[in-house]
Design a protein around this motif. Structure first.
Motif, mmCIF file in Angstrom:
data_model
loop_
_atom_site.group_PDB
_atom_site.id
_atom_site.type_symbol
_atom_site.label_atom_id
_atom_site.label_comp_id
_atom_site.label_asym_id
_atom_site.label_seq_id
_atom_site.Cartn_x
_atom_site.Cartn_y
_atom_site.Cartn_z
ATOM 1 N N GLY A 18 -21.614 9.779 1.428
ATOM 2 C CA GLY A 18 -22.483 10.312 2.472
ATOM 3 C C GLY A 18 -21.965 9.865 3.823
ATOM 4 O O GLY A 18 -21.685 8.685 4.018
ATOM 5 N N ILE A 19 -21.813 10.810 4.738
ATOM 6 C CA ILE A 19 -21.268 10.511 6.062
ATOM 7 C C ILE A 19 -22.264 10.997 7.114
ATOM 8 O O ILE A 19 -22.651 12.163 7.107
ATOM 9 N N SER A 20 -22.669 10.101 8.002
ATOM 10 C CA SER A 20 -23.545 10.439 9.122
ATOM 11 C C SER A 20 -22.714 10.355 10.398
ATOM 12 O O SER A 20 -22.091 9.328 10.669
ATOM 13 N N ALA A 50 -28.127 18.290 11.472
ATOM 14 C CA ALA A 50 -29.426 17.652 11.682
ATOM 15 C C ALA A 50 -29.720 17.684 13.177
ATOM 16 O O ALA A 50 -28.883 18.092 13.971
ATOM 17 N N SER A 51 -30.881 17.220 13.573
ATOM 18 C CA SER A 51 -31.276 17.333 14.973
ATOM 19 C C SER A 51 -30.360 16.564 15.923
ATOM 20 O O SER A 51 -29.915 17.099 16.919
ATOM 21 N N LYS A 52 -30.071 15.318 15.624
ATOM 22 C CA LYS A 52 -29.261 14.510 16.530
ATOM 23 C C LYS A 52 -27.907 14.118 15.939
ATOM 24 O O LYS A 52 -27.089 13.536 16.626
ATOM 25 N N GLU A 53 -27.711 14.411 14.698
ATOM 26 C CA GLU A 53 -26.452 14.034 14.056
ATOM 27 C C GLU A 53 -26.126 15.043 12.963
ATOM 28 O O GLU A 53 -26.940 15.884 12.625
ATOM 29 N N ARG A 54 -24.934 14.944 12.439
ATOM 30 C CA ARG A 54 -24.550 15.776 11.303
ATOM 31 C C ARG A 54 -24.393 14.872 10.097
ATOM 32 O O ARG A 54 -23.971 13.727 10.215
ATOM 33 N N VAL A 55 -24.716 15.413 8.950
ATOM 34 C CA VAL A 55 -24.599 14.671 7.704
ATOM 35 C C VAL A 55 -23.684 15.451 6.775
ATOM 36 O O VAL A 55 -23.837 16.661 6.627
ATOM 37 N N MET A 56 -22.727 14.750 6.192
ATOM 38 C CA MET A 56 -21.808 15.375 5.243
ATOM 39 C C MET A 56 -21.988 14.726 3.876
ATOM 40 O O MET A 56 -22.184 13.508 3.783
ATOM 41 N N ALA A 57 -21.904 15.531 2.841
ATOM 42 C CA ALA A 57 -21.886 15.039 1.465
ATOM 43 C C ALA A 57 -20.541 15.421 0.883
ATOM 44 O O ALA A 57 -20.159 16.595 0.876
ATOM 45 N N ALA A 69 -10.563 2.907 -0.040
ATOM 46 C CA ALA A 69 -9.610 3.322 0.991
ATOM 47 C C ALA A 69 -10.194 4.437 1.849
ATOM 48 O O ALA A 69 -10.093 4.417 3.081
ATOM 49 N N LEU A 70 -10.837 5.406 1.210
ATOM 50 C CA LEU A 70 -11.434 6.526 1.942
ATOM 51 C C LEU A 70 -12.588 6.060 2.820
ATOM 52 O O LEU A 70 -12.626 6.361 4.019
ATOM 53 N N THR A 71 -13.520 5.323 2.262
ATOM 54 C CA THR A 71 -14.687 4.899 3.041
ATOM 55 C C THR A 71 -14.303 3.908 4.136
ATOM 56 O O THR A 71 -14.915 3.889 5.200
ATOM 57 N N GLY A 72 -13.287 3.098 3.894
ATOM 58 C CA GLY A 72 -12.813 2.169 4.918
ATOM 59 C C GLY A 72 -12.278 2.891 6.145
ATOM 60 O O GLY A 72 -12.584 2.526 7.280
ATOM 61 N N ARG A 73 -11.484 3.930 5.909
ATOM 62 C CA ARG A 73 -10.944 4.712 7.029
ATOM 63 C C ARG A 73 -12.057 5.465 7.763
ATOM 64 O O ARG A 73 -12.081 5.517 8.989
ATOM 65 N N LEU A 74 -12.984 6.049 6.999
ATOM 66 C CA LEU A 74 -14.094 6.776 7.630
ATOM 67 C C LEU A 74 -14.976 5.836 8.444
ATOM 68 O O LEU A 74 -15.419 6.168 9.536
ATOM 69 N N GLY A 75 -15.236 4.651 7.920
ATOM 70 C CA GLY A 75 -16.108 3.688 8.597
ATOM 71 C C GLY A 75 -15.545 3.150 9.894
ATOM 72 O O GLY A 75 -16.278 2.600 10.717
ATOM 73 N N MET A 76 -14.237 3.297 10.108
ATOM 74 C CA MET A 76 -13.616 2.817 11.341
ATOM 75 C C MET A 76 -13.743 3.824 12.484
ATOM 76 O O MET A 76 -13.458 3.501 13.635
ATOM 77 N N VAL A 77 -14.190 5.033 12.200
ATOM 78 C CA VAL A 77 -14.356 6.058 13.231
ATOM 79 C C VAL A 77 -15.642 5.755 14.013
ATOM 80 O O VAL A 77 -16.709 5.594 13.413
ATOM 81 N N PRO A 78 -15.566 5.678 15.338
ATOM 82 C CA PRO A 78 -16.769 5.393 16.136
ATOM 83 C C PRO A 78 -17.855 6.460 15.918
ATOM 84 O O PRO A 78 -17.561 7.648 15.865
ATOM 85 N N VAL A 80 -19.692 6.871 13.263
ATOM 86 C CA VAL A 80 -19.765 7.330 11.881
ATOM 87 C C VAL A 80 -20.317 6.208 10.999
ATOM 88 O O VAL A 80 -19.889 5.057 11.101
ATOM 89 N N ARG A 81 -21.293 6.565 10.154
ATOM 90 C CA ARG A 81 -21.811 5.640 9.148
ATOM 91 C C ARG A 81 -21.516 6.239 7.773
ATOM 92 O O ARG A 81 -21.632 7.457 7.591
ATOM 93 N N VAL A 82 -21.138 5.393 6.821
ATOM 94 C CA VAL A 82 -20.716 5.855 5.508
ATOM 95 C C VAL A 82 -21.449 5.088 4.412
ATOM 96 O O VAL A 82 -21.556 3.851 4.481
ATOM 97 N N LYS A 83 -21.914 5.796 3.416
ATOM 98 C CA LYS A 83 -22.493 5.197 2.205
ATOM 99 C C LYS A 83 -21.874 5.926 1.019
ATOM 100 O O LYS A 83 -21.606 7.120 1.091
ATOM 101 N N SER A 84 -21.651 5.204 -0.073
ATOM 102 C CA SER A 84 -21.012 5.830 -1.220
ATOM 103 C C SER A 84 -21.563 5.280 -2.526
ATOM 104 O O SER A 84 -22.122 4.182 -2.562
ATOM 105 N N VAL A 85 -21.381 6.079 -3.577
ATOM 106 C CA VAL A 85 -21.801 5.666 -4.915
ATOM 107 C C VAL A 85 -20.884 6.321 -5.926
ATOM 108 O O VAL A 85 -20.458 7.466 -5.742
ATOM 109 N N LEU A 86 -20.540 5.572 -6.967
ATOM 110 C CA LEU A 86 -19.802 6.109 -8.108
ATOM 111 C C LEU A 86 -20.733 6.077 -9.313
ATOM 112 O O LEU A 86 -21.502 5.143 -9.484
#
Length: 87
Positions: A18-20, A50-57, A69-78, A80-86
């Motif tokens: 999940g990416i906000s 969304a109203s003030k942000e976009r959410v990606m699944a 590796a993927l979530t680490g790179r995404l989380g470094m983008v100003p 952007v918030r990232v949550k993940s589950v396997l």
């Protein structure tokens, strides 16, 4: 495939990232570049405005290392918030 690649393939699990994105205009291109570089583990991407942000699944099939590796790179983008589950 080599033996190591087969072992890694067997360790892959399905999951969701999940990416906000709070600054959707400025950061969407960077996020797209990161996702394209991980195309081998990504099965589907859906964006929800969304109203003030976009959410990606992002639906993935990955090992824990690939996910990290993927979530680490995404989380470094100003902005952007990232949550993940396997599963």
């Amino acid at each position: 495939m080599s033996t190591n690649q087969l072992e890694q393939h067997d360790m892959r699990r399905s999951g969701v990232v999940g990416i906000s994105i709070s600054d959707a205009v400025g950061m969407t291109t960077k996020i797209t570049e990161i996702l394209e570089s991980s195309h081998g583990i990504i099965k589907n991407v859906t964006m929800f405005p969304a109203s003030k942000e976009r959410v990606m699944a992002v639906i993935i099939r990955a090992t824990t290392d690939e996910l990290g590796a993927l979530t680490g790179r995404l989380g470094m983008v100003p902005g952007v918030r990232v949550k993940s589950v396997l599963f």
